[in-house]
Structure formats: structure tokens, C-alpha cells
Design an enzyme around this catalytic site. Structure first.
Site, PDB file in Angstrom:
ATOM      1  N   ASP A   1      -3.061   4.480  -1.548  1.00  0.00           N
ATOM      2  CA  ASP A   1      -3.869   3.478  -1.105  1.00  0.00           C
ATOM      3  C   ASP A   1      -4.183   3.586  -0.013  1.00  0.00           C
ATOM      4  O   ASP A   1      -5.434   3.601   0.538  1.00  0.00           O
ATOM      5  CB  ASP A   1      -2.968   2.034  -1.192  1.00  0.00           C
TER       6      ASP A   1
ATOM      7  N   LEU B   1       0.815  -1.196  -0.035  1.00  0.00           N
ATOM      8  CA  LEU B   1      -0.022  -0.104   0.024  1.00  0.00           C
ATOM      9  C   LEU B   1       1.038   1.047   0.026  1.00  0.00           C
ATOM     10  O   LEU B   1       1.753   1.427   0.935  1.00  0.00           O
ATOM     11  CB  LEU B   1      -0.885   0.141   1.364  1.00  0.00           C
ATOM     12  N   ASP B   2       0.651   2.076  -0.970  1.00  0.00           N
ATOM     13  CA  ASP B   2       1.397   3.386  -1.027  1.00  0.00           C
ATOM     14  C   ASP B   2       0.546   4.519  -0.363  1.00  0.00           C
ATOM     15  O   ASP B   2      -0.723   4.175   0.221  1.00  0.00           O
ATOM     16  CB  ASP B   2       2.016   3.894  -2.236  1.00  0.00           C
ATOM     17  N   SER B   3       1.160   5.660  -0.407  1.00  0.00           N
ATOM     18  CA  SER B   3       0.381   6.657   0.556  1.00  0.00           C
ATOM     19  C   SER B   3      -0.888   6.833  -0.235  1.00  0.00           C
ATOM     20  O   SER B   3      -2.057   7.292   0.657  1.00  0.00           O
ATOM     21  CB  SER B   3       1.171   7.916   0.383  1.00  0.00           C
TER      22      SER B   3
END
Lengths: 315, 73
Positions: B37, B33-35
Site C-alpha cells: 500500500d 497500510l502494508d508495504s
């Protein structure tokens, strides 16, 4: 004149930001855009605090107009350059690749207007809550790192989602794009690709020629597999990257390694084979190298003419 | 449904995952999960539970998110 909160509160003559582009947006380009009445922005890139401080000081010798700094929050030096901004106090800090919440308190205390680049309504709401002055809603037509939505769909949705001003970015190359952004409800625009061909932009001549020679379908998005989609102009590097990206035997590490230094090779070395020439879908709309002043004045003269003519559509 | 079950359900839906593959101790990085997400997940969670969730650097795992939400309830 086209007026908005950007001309009012930021003291700009034109509501236009020049995007913070790594290896492109240096003090000279930023100062030229600011002197021309827009907001020039220095990119902190992935470089250290010393580089940014030097660029800020240089910019202040070239212009007394407001300018900004763009911080890539995934940079290993993000914390250090954030501190430089708090000390040097540029008028604006724009951010990308993450949430700037950790640095907001110091920036706001320094009187900086924080304007994050957002690719979604969720990000826009979160940065508004953290104290952002405005947001830049950047659609996937832009060059460099991109989100999923187009400018036409992203901008109105972000405007509906937040109560702070929204600047439109992605695919804007002339007055038609500016007028369209205003009609969507934006208070101004941010442009990147058009400023690649500013006279004051110090990128390699090959990079400028790539933009000038581009056709409408000449950009490609790579890096989706790594979760970092990037738009650039097709060349041997992107063809190789795209091929490897879709081969299941290629590892993520191999893809990361392939991309290391590719932008620098384009911007500094003009390496047509191995460089990655980041640029937006509007590259084909850029036809000549001109001073930043001419780019901005032409763009806004056209936008003003179109907006003044808008009532003719309504009977 | 508990806070954890709500988070797992939302995450599974948005990332096309099986709920059974999600555990409370999993970090956002581990879940890829990136920022963006995380922002989506938090907004969806707020809509679902009607509780504001503040994002800060301490938020690194699903368990951290559960604790933050339960504190606001």
C-alpha cells in the site's frame, strides 16, 4: 538451450529459480536444484540467524553451483538473517513481504544479486531504484502469500514499468508455462509447487500426496481479511478458517491464532486435518515425484520445442 | 492543494476512506497500510506531484511523508 541474462550472469544452465518456501526450501532441495542447473534457494523462514548460517554451510557441502537465500522481511529475525547473507555471500538474495531497502547497501557491497519478489509495478519500480538486479513478478496463481494480479497480467506490466530483468512466477508447472513466460518478455521463471514433489524435497509424504491428488479447483485463498492472502490446498483447516474469516464475530486475533504453526503442521507433521498445505493453482499439473534434475530437464525440453515451433503460427 | 491534502486525497481514493478520517499524525500501521500500500501511495504521489520520493525506515506516518515530499519540491 534457452539462454538469458540468468544463464549468462548467474551461470545457470537453465533460467529457473526454485522458490523460497518456508518449511520446504532447505539446503538439500536447494543443492539438488542448483546441481541440476537451476538456482536453488534456501528459505530463511521465520527462524534465526543460526539456522540460516547452518543451512548455507550445508548447501556448500552439497553443491559448488550458485544458490540463493530467500528472506521474509516481516520475520522478527530479518535484520539478523540479512547480516548472515552479507557475511556468507550467497549468489542471490530474494525477498518477500516488504521492501528490502534497509539491507541493500550491505548486500550490494557483498556482491550479492538482490532479486525481490514483487506483486505490483509500484513495488518493482521502488526496488529497481534501490539497486535490485532483477525482480520476480509473482502472480496470484502461486501458492503461499499472493498478490491480486494474475501472472499473465502482472508480468508484462512489470516489464513495461522497469528496466531490469523480470522473472515470471505463479502457475508455471511445465514447458508451456516457461514458453509463455518467455513470450511475455520474462528472462526466466521461478517455480514453487512443482518442486514440492521433487524427490529431494523433505516435506512430509502427505503434503506431496495432497499436491499429486489435487484437481484444478482444489486451491483456496484465505487470509484476505488480515491483509495476508494465502493460497493452499483445501482441507478441513482451510474450511474452518474460511468459515471463521467470513463471520463478523470472529476477531483478527482469533484468525491469527488459528493460523499459527499451520504450515509447519503440514510440512513436518503431515497433519491432514490442521495443517495448511500451501500450493499453487498448478498443483493438478504435477503428476509424479521426480528428481529436481528430471523436473527441470523435462520442463525446458518442452519449452524449447514449443519456442522452436512458434514460427509455424505466423504466415 | 497542499502536499498533505494531496496525500490524503490519494489515500482516500485508493483505500476507499473518507478524507476526514485521515490525520497527519496517523501512522501507516494505524491506517492498515502494508508495504504494498505504501509503495502504491508513493508511486501515485510521484505521478501526481512529479517529485521523486525515497522510501526508508524513517517513513512511518503521513507527516513523515509530507516532510519528505516538501524537502524534494
Amino acid at each position: 538451450m534457452i539462454n538469458s541474462i540468468l544463464t549468462g550472469e548467474l551461470g545457470l544452465a537453465y533460467p529457473i529459480f526454485q522458490g523460497g518456501m518456508a518449511w520446504v526450501s532447505d539446503a538439500q532441495l536447494a543443492a539438488a536444484v542448483s546441481n541440476a542447473g537451476g538456482l536453488g534457494i534456501i528459505s530463511a523462514m521465520n527462524l534465526n540467524a543460526g539456522y540460516l548460517r547452518e543451512q548455507i554451510k550445508k548447501c556448500r557441502t552439497l553443491t559448488d553451483k550458485p544458490f540463493g537465500v530467500n528472506i521474509m522481511l516481516m520475520s522478527p529475525f530479518a535484520g539478523d538473517v540479512a547480516q548472515v547473507c552479507a557475511e556468507e555471500r550467497p549468489a542471490v538474495v530474494t525477498t518477500g513481504a516488504g521492501l528490502p531497502n534497509a539491507y541493500m547497501k550491505d548486500w550490494l557491497a557483498a556482491g550479492i544479486r538482490v532479486i525481490p519478489v514483487v506483486p505490483s509495478t509500484a513495488m518493482a519500480k521502488l526496488v529497481e531504484r534501490a539497486g535490485a538486479f532483477a525482480v520476480i513478478a509473482e502472480g496470484g496463481e502461486s501458492g503461499g502469500h499472493i498478490g491480486d494480479l494474475s501472472t499473465l497480467t502482472l508480468v508484462p506490466q512489470v516489464i513495461d514499468a522497469v528496466n531490469i530483468p523480470v522473472i515470471a512466477a505463479g502457475g508455471i508447472a511445465d514447458g508451456r508455462g516457461v514458453a509463455a513466460a518467455i513470450m511475455l518478455g520474462a528472462v526466466g521463471v521461478q517455480c514453487g509447487t512443482v518442486f514440492l514433489c521433487a524427490s529431494e524435497c523433505n516435506i512430509h509424504e502427505n503434503y506431496k500426496q495432497k499436491v499429486l491428488n489435487a484437481k484444478d479447483i482444489d486451491t483456496i485463498v484465505t487470509g484476505k481479511r488480515l491483509g495476508h492472502a494465502v493460497r493452499s490446498i483445501r482441507n478441513p483447516f482451510t474450511r474452518k478458517y474460511a468459515r471463521m474469516e467470513y463471520e463478523s464475530t470472529t476477531t483478527g486475533e482469533e484468525l491469527e491464532e488459528l493460523g499459527v504453526g499451520a504450515l509447519r503442521k503440514a510440512a513436518v507433521d503431515g497433519d491432514l486435518e490442521n495443517g495448511c498445505f500451501l500450493a499453487g493453482q498448478c498443483s493438478a499439473m504435477v503428476h509424479e515425484i521426480r528428481p529436481a534434475k528430471a523436473i527441470i530437464e523435462t520442463m525446458f525440453a518442452e519449452a524449447e520445442s514449443l519456442l522452436k515451433g512458434a514460427p509455424a503460427w505466423v504466415k | 492543494m497542499s502536499t498533505y491534502e494531496t496525500i490524503a486525497k490519494l489515500l482516500a481514493e485508493s483505500k476507499d476512506m473518507d478524507v476526514k478520517d485521515i490525520r497527519p499524525d496517523m501512522g501507516f500501521a494505524e491506517l492498515e497500510l502494508d508495504s504494498l500500500d505504501v509503495a502504491e501511495l508513493v508511486m501515485n504521489l510521484e505521478d501526481e506531484l512529479g517529485v521523486p520520493v525515497e522510501i526508508d525506515e524513517s517513513l512511518r506516518t503521513i507527516a513523515d511523508l509530507v516532510a519528505k515530499v516538501d524537502k524534494e519540491k
